[in-house]
Scaffold this active site. Structure first.
Site, PDB file in Angstrom:
ATOM      1  N   MET A  64      -3.582  18.426  -2.181  1.00 53.05           N
ATOM      2  CA  MET A  64      -3.346  16.992  -2.074  1.00 53.05           C
ATOM      3  C   MET A  64      -4.231  16.260  -3.079  1.00 53.05           C
ATOM      4  O   MET A  64      -5.430  16.533  -3.147  1.00 53.05           O
ATOM      5  CB  MET A  64      -3.674  16.520  -0.656  1.00 53.05           C
ATOM      6  CG  MET A  64      -3.521  15.031  -0.434  1.00 53.05           C
ATOM      7  SD  MET A  64      -3.991  14.600   1.284  1.00 53.05           S
ATOM      8  CE  MET A  64      -3.544  12.853   1.319  1.00 53.05           C
ATOM      9  N   PRO A  65      -3.678  15.344  -3.878  1.00 54.73           N
ATOM     10  CA  PRO A  65      -4.533  14.529  -4.753  1.00 54.73           C
ATOM     11  C   PRO A  65      -5.509  13.718  -3.906  1.00 54.73           C
ATOM     12  O   PRO A  65      -5.179  13.309  -2.790  1.00 54.73           O
ATOM     13  CB  PRO A  65      -3.535  13.621  -5.474  1.00 54.73           C
ATOM     14  CG  PRO A  65      -2.220  14.348  -5.383  1.00 54.73           C
ATOM     15  CD  PRO A  65      -2.246  15.042  -4.067  1.00 54.73           C
TER      16      PRO A  65
ATOM     17  N   GLY B  93      -2.322  24.691   3.449  1.00 45.79           N
ATOM     18  CA  GLY B  93      -2.171  25.507   2.254  1.00 45.79           C
ATOM     19  C   GLY B  93      -1.734  24.738   1.028  1.00 45.79           C
ATOM     20  O   GLY B  93      -1.672  25.306  -0.070  1.00 45.79           O
TER      21      GLY B  93
ATOM     22  N   TYR C  26       5.906  -0.138   6.787  1.00 44.85           N
ATOM     23  CA  TYR C  26       5.685  -0.901   5.555  1.00 44.85           C
ATOM     24  C   TYR C  26       6.983  -1.384   4.930  1.00 44.85           C
ATOM     25  O   TYR C  26       6.985  -2.364   4.177  1.00 44.85           O
ATOM     26  CB  TYR C  26       4.945  -0.064   4.505  1.00 44.85           C
ATOM     27  CG  TYR C  26       3.604   0.471   4.895  1.00 44.85           C
ATOM     28  CD1 TYR C  26       2.932   0.018   6.030  1.00 44.85           C
ATOM     29  CD2 TYR C  26       2.988   1.443   4.124  1.00 44.85           C
ATOM     30  CE1 TYR C  26       1.689   0.532   6.379  1.00 44.85           C
ATOM     31  CE2 TYR C  26       1.748   1.959   4.461  1.00 44.85           C
ATOM     32  CZ  TYR C  26       1.108   1.509   5.600  1.00 44.85           C
ATOM     33  OH  TYR C  26      -0.121   2.030   5.932  1.00 44.85           O
TER      34      TYR C  26
ATOM     35  N   HIS D 249       1.537   7.074  13.080  1.00 48.40           N
ATOM     36  CA  HIS D 249       0.846   5.897  12.559  1.00 48.40           C
ATOM     37  C   HIS D 249      -0.360   5.495  13.404  1.00 48.40           C
ATOM     38  O   HIS D 249      -1.391   5.112  12.865  1.00 48.40           O
ATOM     39  CB  HIS D 249       1.826   4.728  12.453  1.00 48.40           C
ATOM     40  CG  HIS D 249       1.470   3.761  11.373  1.00 48.40           C
ATOM     41  ND1 HIS D 249       2.378   3.265  10.487  1.00 48.40           N
ATOM     42  CD2 HIS D 249       0.297   3.214  11.012  1.00 48.40           C
ATOM     43  CE1 HIS D 249       1.787   2.440   9.641  1.00 48.40           C
ATOM     44  NE2 HIS D 249       0.514   2.393   9.945  1.00 48.40           N
TER      45      HIS D 249
ATOM     46  N   GLY E 251      -5.152   7.879  -4.911  1.00 52.71           N
ATOM     47  CA  GLY E 251      -3.761   7.493  -5.101  1.00 52.71           C
ATOM     48  C   GLY E 251      -3.528   6.015  -4.882  1.00 52.71           C
ATOM     49  O   GLY E 251      -4.390   5.181  -5.170  1.00 52.71           O
ATOM     50  N   LEU E 252      -2.364   5.700  -4.313  1.00 56.05           N
ATOM     51  CA  LEU E 252      -1.917   4.316  -4.178  1.00 56.05           C
ATOM     52  C   LEU E 252      -1.373   4.059  -2.778  1.00 56.05           C
ATOM     53  O   LEU E 252      -0.543   4.817  -2.274  1.00 56.05           O
ATOM     54  CB  LEU E 252      -0.802   4.035  -5.203  1.00 56.05           C
ATOM     55  CG  LEU E 252      -0.110   2.671  -5.117  1.00 56.05           C
ATOM     56  CD1 LEU E 252      -1.036   1.564  -5.631  1.00 56.05           C
ATOM     57  CD2 LEU E 252       1.206   2.686  -5.922  1.00 56.05           C
ATOM     58  N   GLY E 253      -1.822   2.968  -2.159  1.00 50.76           N
ATOM     59  CA  GLY E 253      -1.241   2.494  -0.917  1.00 50.76           C
ATOM     60  C   GLY E 253      -0.180   1.446  -1.217  1.00 50.76           C
ATOM     61  O   GLY E 253      -0.332   0.655  -2.154  1.00 50.76           O
TER      62      GLY E 253
END
Length: 338
Positions: A85-86, A82, A121, A177, A89-91
């Site tokens: 989400m863009p 619901g 990360y 992951h 984007g950016l990792g």
């Protein structure tokens, strides 16, 4: 004389018998509608039971869901949870603290709102700080993080740790992951975190058809997102539609092929020619190709100019012929082990 005396008695007895026969006939007539209704009642009950069984079976089967539709005008997709989400984007993989903060800041300055991080990360703290120190309202920002398999055994504690490190009120999307021991129980911990309001959407990373067929029947909440390696040399042409047909959004990491492979992709004759035709860069062509396949993109970069360029992918459209040309570049060439 005795016979005469017995006549009234015989007549009385005969009258009683006739009355009994008449009553029995009437009762038989009364029962007829009741008897004729019994099959109707049973049919009704059987129909209800059948519907209930069919409903239960449909709940247990991984039924085909409607695909999530990408809103290219506004740059978002509505997840099955619901939430919006863009789609670009950016990792933040392999970024240092300072690089990560600067990159997220550059993302915000250029209108980007989607950030991908993970405990593995080591950038969760940097991302959280950049989010808190920005002037962008929290509800506009979408942060994804992940639990690594070494966290699956105590996923509840790992979720709380991520919340504490990020310190951004809630997590928009948390993924496992990649598959590992205890992943089903770890996912159930994510499900509980959704119920508790700690996480808004949940999903998986590096799950493919075989893994999903085994995993999905064991969980209650359908993943909102599956994030896999996807680039022109590894397109997952069968996996992507399989996932999308389940109503799950596909997100691609390593859209440029990963470190050590980017130059080859950018120099590919097909991609370079398409870029020239649209007066854009090879990077923009690759990202746009993903969007037109309904795949969310999260290219990593510490270069503000590249971050701006990677977001500027909504002003042109690839033709069907160009999409077909890129599809022919698929080598099934995976650049990571998972």
């Amino acid at each position: 004389m005795r016979m005469i005396k017995k006549v009234p008695l015989l007549l009385a007895a005969l009258t009683v018998v006739l009355c009994l026969i008449a009553c029995g006939s009437a009762q038989g007539n009364d029962r007829q509608p009741e008897t004729s209704m019994e099959p109707q009642m049973q049919d009704g009950e059987q129909s209800t039971e059948t519907e209930a069984v069919e409903e239960t079976e449909s709940e247990n089967e991984p039924a085909m869901e409607s695909r999530a539709a990408f809103d290219l005008e506004n740059g978002i997709v509505r997840l099955n949870s619901g939430y919006d989400m863009p789609i670009a984007g950016l990792g933040t993989y392999a970024l240092s603290h300072d690089e990560c903060v600067a990159s997220v800041t550059a993302l915000f300055e250029n209108g980007g709102r989607l950030i991908d991080t993970a405990s593995f990360y080591g950038t969760e703290k940097s991302v959280g700080g950049a989010v808190r120190n920005s002037n962008v309202p929290r509800e506009e920002i979408f942060v994804t993080t992940k639990l690594y398999p070494n966290q699956f055994s105590d996923a509840e504690a790992a979720i709380d740790e991520a919340l504490e490190i990020l310190d951004i009120e809630y997590i928009d999307l948390m993924l496992l992951h990649h598959p590992g021991t205890g992943d089903v129980e770890a996912y159930k911990a994510l499900e509980q975190a959704v119920r508790d309001g700690k996480i808004r959407s949940i999903g998986l990373s590096n799950w493919y058809v075989e893994e999903l067929e085994e995993f999905l029947p064991q969980v209650s909440i359908t993943p909102a997102v599956v994030q896999n390696e996807i680039h022109p040399y590894y397109q997952e042409q069968e996996v992507v539609p399989y996932i999308q047909d389940l109503g799950i959004v596909v997100e691609g990491w390593f859209p440029f092929g990963g470190r050590g492979h980017t130059a080859e992709l950018f120099g590919d004759e097909v991609i370079a020619a398409i870029a020239k035709a649209h007066n854009v860069t090879p990077a923009q062509v690759i990202l746009r190709w993903n969007l037109q396949r309904d795949i969310v993109v999260i290219p990593g970069s510490s270069n503000p100019d590249h971050i701006r360029e990677n977001l500027d992918i909504f002003g042109f459209e690839l033709t069907e012929e160009e999409m077909g040309q890129i599809a022919e570049l698929d080598r099934g060439e995976k650049h990571e082990w998972y």
